[in-house]
Design a protein around this motif. Structure first.
Motif, PDB file in Angstrom:
ATOM      1  N   MET A   1       2.738  15.576 -13.024  1.00 60.00           N
ATOM      2  CA  MET A   1       1.747  16.347 -13.771  1.00 60.00           C
ATOM      3  C   MET A   1       1.782  17.820 -13.394  1.00 60.00           C
ATOM      4  N   GLU A   2       1.947  18.117 -12.098  1.00 59.29           N
ATOM      5  CA  GLU A   2       2.034  19.509 -11.645  1.00 59.29           C
ATOM      6  C   GLU A   2       3.273  20.194 -12.216  1.00 59.29           C
ATOM      7  N   LEU A   3       4.396  19.473 -12.225  1.00 59.89           N
ATOM      8  CA  LEU A   3       5.631  20.042 -12.759  1.00 59.89           C
ATOM      9  C   LEU A   3       5.543  20.285 -14.260  1.00 59.89           C
ATOM     10  N   GLU A   4       4.895  19.355 -14.966  1.00 56.67           N
ATOM     11  CA  GLU A   4       4.730  19.536 -16.401  1.00 56.67           C
ATOM     12  C   GLU A   4       3.865  20.760 -16.699  1.00 56.67           C
ATOM     13  N   ALA A   5       2.803  20.955 -15.920  1.00 61.52           N
ATOM     14  CA  ALA A   5       1.935  22.123 -16.110  1.00 61.52           C
ATOM     15  C   ALA A   5       2.689  23.413 -15.802  1.00 61.52           C
TER      16      ALA A   5
ATOM     17  N   GLU B   1       0.825  -1.218   0.000  1.00 63.07           N
ATOM     18  CA  GLU B   1       0.000   0.000   0.000  1.00 63.07           C
ATOM     19  C   GLU B   1       0.852   1.258   0.000  1.00 63.07           C
ATOM     20  N   LYS B   2       1.964   1.223   0.765  1.00 63.66           N
ATOM     21  CA  LYS B   2       2.840   2.391   0.846  1.00 63.66           C
ATOM     22  C   LYS B   2       3.444   2.725  -0.512  1.00 63.66           C
ATOM     23  N   LYS B   3       3.930   1.672  -1.203  1.00 62.59           N
ATOM     24  CA  LYS B   3       4.544   1.915  -2.508  1.00 62.59           C
ATOM     25  C   LYS B   3       3.506   2.388  -3.523  1.00 62.59           C
ATOM     26  N   TRP B   4       2.299   1.833  -3.417  1.00 58.52           N
ATOM     27  CA  TRP B   4       1.235   2.225  -4.342  1.00 58.52           C
ATOM     28  C   TRP B   4       0.873   3.707  -4.185  1.00 58.52           C
ATOM     29  N   THR B   5       0.677   4.151  -2.949  1.00 59.10           N
ATOM     30  CA  THR B   5       0.337   5.561  -2.719  1.00 59.10           C
ATOM     31  C   THR B   5       1.498   6.471  -3.094  1.00 59.10           C
ATOM     32  N   THR B   6       2.737   5.994  -2.931  1.00 61.14           N
ATOM     33  CA  THR B   6       3.903   6.781  -3.325  1.00 61.14           C
ATOM     34  C   THR B   6       3.916   7.012  -4.829  1.00 61.14           C
ATOM     35  N   VAL B   7       3.592   5.977  -5.598  1.00 56.23           N
ATOM     36  CA  VAL B   7       3.536   6.100  -7.060  1.00 56.23           C
ATOM     37  C   VAL B   7       2.487   7.127  -7.478  1.00 56.23           C
ATOM     38  N   LEU B   8       1.326   7.079  -6.821  1.00 53.00           N
ATOM     39  CA  LEU B   8       0.270   8.031  -7.152  1.00 53.00           C
ATOM     40  C   LEU B   8       0.699   9.468  -6.860  1.00 53.00           C
ATOM     41  N   ARG B   9       1.372   9.657  -5.719  1.00 52.46           N
ATOM     42  CA  ARG B   9       1.855  11.006  -5.372  1.00 52.46           C
ATOM     43  C   ARG B   9       2.884  11.488  -6.383  1.00 52.46           C
ATOM     44  N   LEU B  10       3.763  10.587  -6.811  1.00 54.43           N
ATOM     45  CA  LEU B  10       4.781  10.965  -7.791  1.00 54.43           C
ATOM     46  C   LEU B  10       4.153  11.320  -9.142  1.00 54.43           C
ATOM     47  N   GLN B  11       3.145  10.551  -9.535  1.00 55.38           N
ATOM     48  CA  GLN B  11       2.464  10.856 -10.785  1.00 55.38           C
ATOM     49  C   GLN B  11       1.805  12.232 -10.732  1.00 55.38           C
ATOM     50  N   LYS B  12       1.164  12.528  -9.592  1.00 57.35           N
ATOM     51  CA  LYS B  12       0.535  13.838  -9.432  1.00 57.35           C
ATOM     52  C   LYS B  12       1.579  14.950  -9.468  1.00 57.35           C
TER      53      LYS B  12
END
Length: 455
Positions: free
Chosen positions: A72-76, A58-69
Motif C-alpha cells: 500500500m505504501e509503494l502504491e501511494a 503467527e510469524k507468517k501471519w504478521t509477515t503477510v500484514l507487513r507485506l500488505q502495508k
C-alpha cells in the motif's frame, strides 16, 4: 464441490502441523484431537515437531500484514511520483497529450505574491510571457508567467485598480487599466509601461475595461461603470465616442465578441445585455438570475457544437457568427448558459458562494469558473454541463481567471491549398476546430496572490 488448492502435498502437511502446533500451544487439546482425526494424523506430533512449528503460523501471519502495508505504501508513492512526473513533463512529451482536454490542477506552478491587498484582475500579454495583475493596493504588477519572476510595479492610480487588459493595434500593444478613481489609464509596454493617456468621463467607479477587437486592431476600448453606463473610447485620442445606457444599476462586467461586433454586459440589476457598439442599440436582455451578476463571457465558436447539442439543436450555428452563446455567473451561486436571443439553455449548480469569473476553454469542451468558495471548477459541456473538476485554487475568495493567448502559427501552403475551406490533403476543413492552445491560465485572489496553472 471439490475445493481448488495450489499447495503441494509437502506444503499442506507443513500447514497442518503448524495449525496443530498453534492449537496445542493455545491449550485447545480437544480441538487438536478433532483436527488430527479429520486430517488422519493417527499419532500426535511429538515435542520436537511441536517446537519446530510452534509460532510459525503467527510469524507468517504478521509477515503477510507487513507485506500488505508495504504494498500500500509503494502504491501511494508510485501515485505521488507519477503526479510529479506529469507536472514536470512538457505536454509535447506526454503520451497522448491533447491540449483541448487539458484542465488546470493543484498545486499551481507559480504562486506569485507581492500585492498588499486583494488582486482584482489579471491579463496576459498577447505576444510575450508577461502577466499583468491589478489590485486594491492601487498598483499593477507585471510578472513573467513562465519562470514566475516579478518584473515591475506600475503606479499611477490613486484608488483600487479594478480591471486590466492588453490590446491595441498590431505592433502597438498597450495595457489598459481602470479604477475606483474614475479613470482609465493606458500604459505603453514599448516604453517601460509609461502612462501615455488617461481617460476621464465616468461619474463612478469603473468596474471593467476591454479592448474591442477589429480587423484594424484594437482601436477602441469599452468600459463598464457603477454610474450605470458603458462607454466606448478611441484609443489613439482618448475621446469617448459613445455612451450606452440601459442598465438600471451598477454594471459589473463587459466583454466584446471575438470580432468586436457585439458587446455583452452584466451587473447589479440582475440582467445581462447584448449591444451593438456601432450605434449603442440593445440586441437582447437576459433575465433569470436572482442576485447580482458578477461576470459574463462569450462562448468561442469551438464550443458551438457542444452548446447547440445542449440547446437541443441538430446543427450548430456557423463558426463565423460571433454572438451565439454566452455564460453568466452570479451572486446567486449559479452559472447560466444562454443563447443570444435570450433563451436559457442550462443552469449550473455547485458553487457554495458568489461566482466571480468565467472562462471558456479554447478547445470548446469546458467552461471554467472561480468563486468566493475558493474553488476553481470545470464544467464539461459534452456531458450536459457536469462539473468534472474541482479544487481549491486559493486561500481566500478567487476574483479572476484568464487563459493565456496562443501564439498563432502561420500555415505553409502550396498555391491555393486552402481555397473554399479545403486543406492540402483534400479534406474539408473543420470550421469549429480550435487553433493552437497554450495550456496556461492565471487566477487572482483576495489573498493578494496571483497563481499560474500550467502543464
Amino acid at each position: 464441490m471439490a475445493s481448488v488448492t495450489t499447495l503441494t502435498s509437502r506444503q499442506k502437511e507443513e500447514l497442518h502441523k503448524s495449525i496443530l502446533a498453534y492449537l496445542q500451544s493455545s491449550g485447545l487439546t480437544n480441538t487438536v484431537a478433532c483436527l488430527r482425526e479429520e486430517l488422519d494424523f493417527v499419532e500426535p506430533p511429538d515435542d520436537a515437531t511441536l517446537k519446530k512449528y510452534e509460532g510459525l503460523l503467527e510469524k507468517k501471519w504478521t509477515t503477510v500484514l507487513r507485506l500488505q502495508k508495504k504494498i500500500m505504501e509503494l502504491e501511494a508513492k508510485n501515485t505521488s511520483l507519477q503526479s510529479e512526473l506529469d507536472s514536470a513533463t512538457p505536454t509535447s512529451l506526454r503520451k497522448n497529450a491533447d491540449p483541448t482536454a487539458w484542465l488546470p490542477r493543484a498545486p499551481a506552478r507559480h504562486d506569485l505574491s507581492g500585492h498588499q491587498n486583494p488582486v482584482t484582475s489579471v491579463a496576459f500579454h498577447p505576444t510575450f510571457s508577461v502577466l499583468a495583475s491589478g489590485s486594491e493596493d492601487c498598483t499593477i504588477k507585471l510578472w513573467d508567467w513562465e519562470d514566475g519572476e516579478f518584473k515591475q510595479t506600475i503606479k499611477g492610480h490613486t484608488k483600487a485598480v479594478l480591471d486590466v487588459d492588453f490590446g491595441g493595434p498590431p505592433g502597438g500593444i498597450l495595457l489598459a487599466s481602470c479604477s475606483s478613481d474614475l479613470t482609465i489609464k493606458l500604459w505603453d509596454p514599448g516604453n517601460d509601461y509609461k502612462n501615455i493617456r488617461t481617460l476621464t468621463g465616468h461619474d463612478h467607479s469603473i468596474s471593467a475595461v476591454r479592448f474591442i477587437p477589429s480587423e484594424a486592431g484594437g482601436q477602441h476600448l469599452v468600459s463598464a461603470s457603477r454610474d450605470k453606463t458603458l462607454k466606448i473610447w478611441e484609443v489613439n485620442t482618448g475621446y469617448c465616442i459613445r455612451t450606452i445606457e440601459g442598465h438600471s444599476d451598477w454594471i459589473r462586467d463587459v466583454t466584446p465578441s471575438f470580432d468586436g461586433k457585439w458587446l455583452l454586459s452584466a451587473g447589479s440589476d440582475q440582467t445581462a445585455r447584448i449591444w451593438d457598439p456601432s450605434n449603442g442599440e440593445p440586441k437582447a436582455t437576459l433575465v433569470g438570475h436572482e442576485h447580482v451578476i458578477e461576470c459574463c463571457v462569450y462562448a468561442p465558436p469551438t464550443a458551438y457544437p457542444h452548446l447547440a447539442k445542449l440547446a437541443g439543436l441538430k446543427k450548430p450555428p456557423p463558426a463565423s457568427s460571433s454572438s451565439e452563446y454566452i455564460a453568466t455567473g452570479s451572486r446567486d451561486k449559479t452559472i447560466r448558459i444562454w443563447d443570444t436571443r435570450g433563451s436559457l439553455i442550462k443552469t449550473l449548480h455547485g458553487h457554495d458562494n458568489w461566482v466571480r469569473a468565467l472562462q471558456f476553454h479554447p478547445g470548446g469542451k469546458y467552461l471554467l469558473s472561480v468563486s468566493d468558495d475558493k474553488t476553481l471548477r470545470a464544467w464539461d459541456l459534452t456531458q450536459g454541463g457536469q462539473c468534472v473538476k474541482r479544487f481549491e485554487a486559493a486561500d481566500h475568495f478567487v476574483t479572476s481567471i484568464r487563459w493565456a493567448p496562443a501564439k498563432e502559427k502561420k500555415e505553409i501552403t502550396n498555391g491555393d491549398a486552402k481555397t473554399n475551406g479545403v486543406g492540402p490533403s483534400g479534406a474539408k476543413k473543420d470550421e469549429y476546430a480550435p487553433g493552437p492552445i497554450t495550456c496556461v491560465l492565471a487566477t487572482g485572489s483576495v489573498d493578494s496572490s496571483v497563481r499560474i496553472f500550467a502543464t
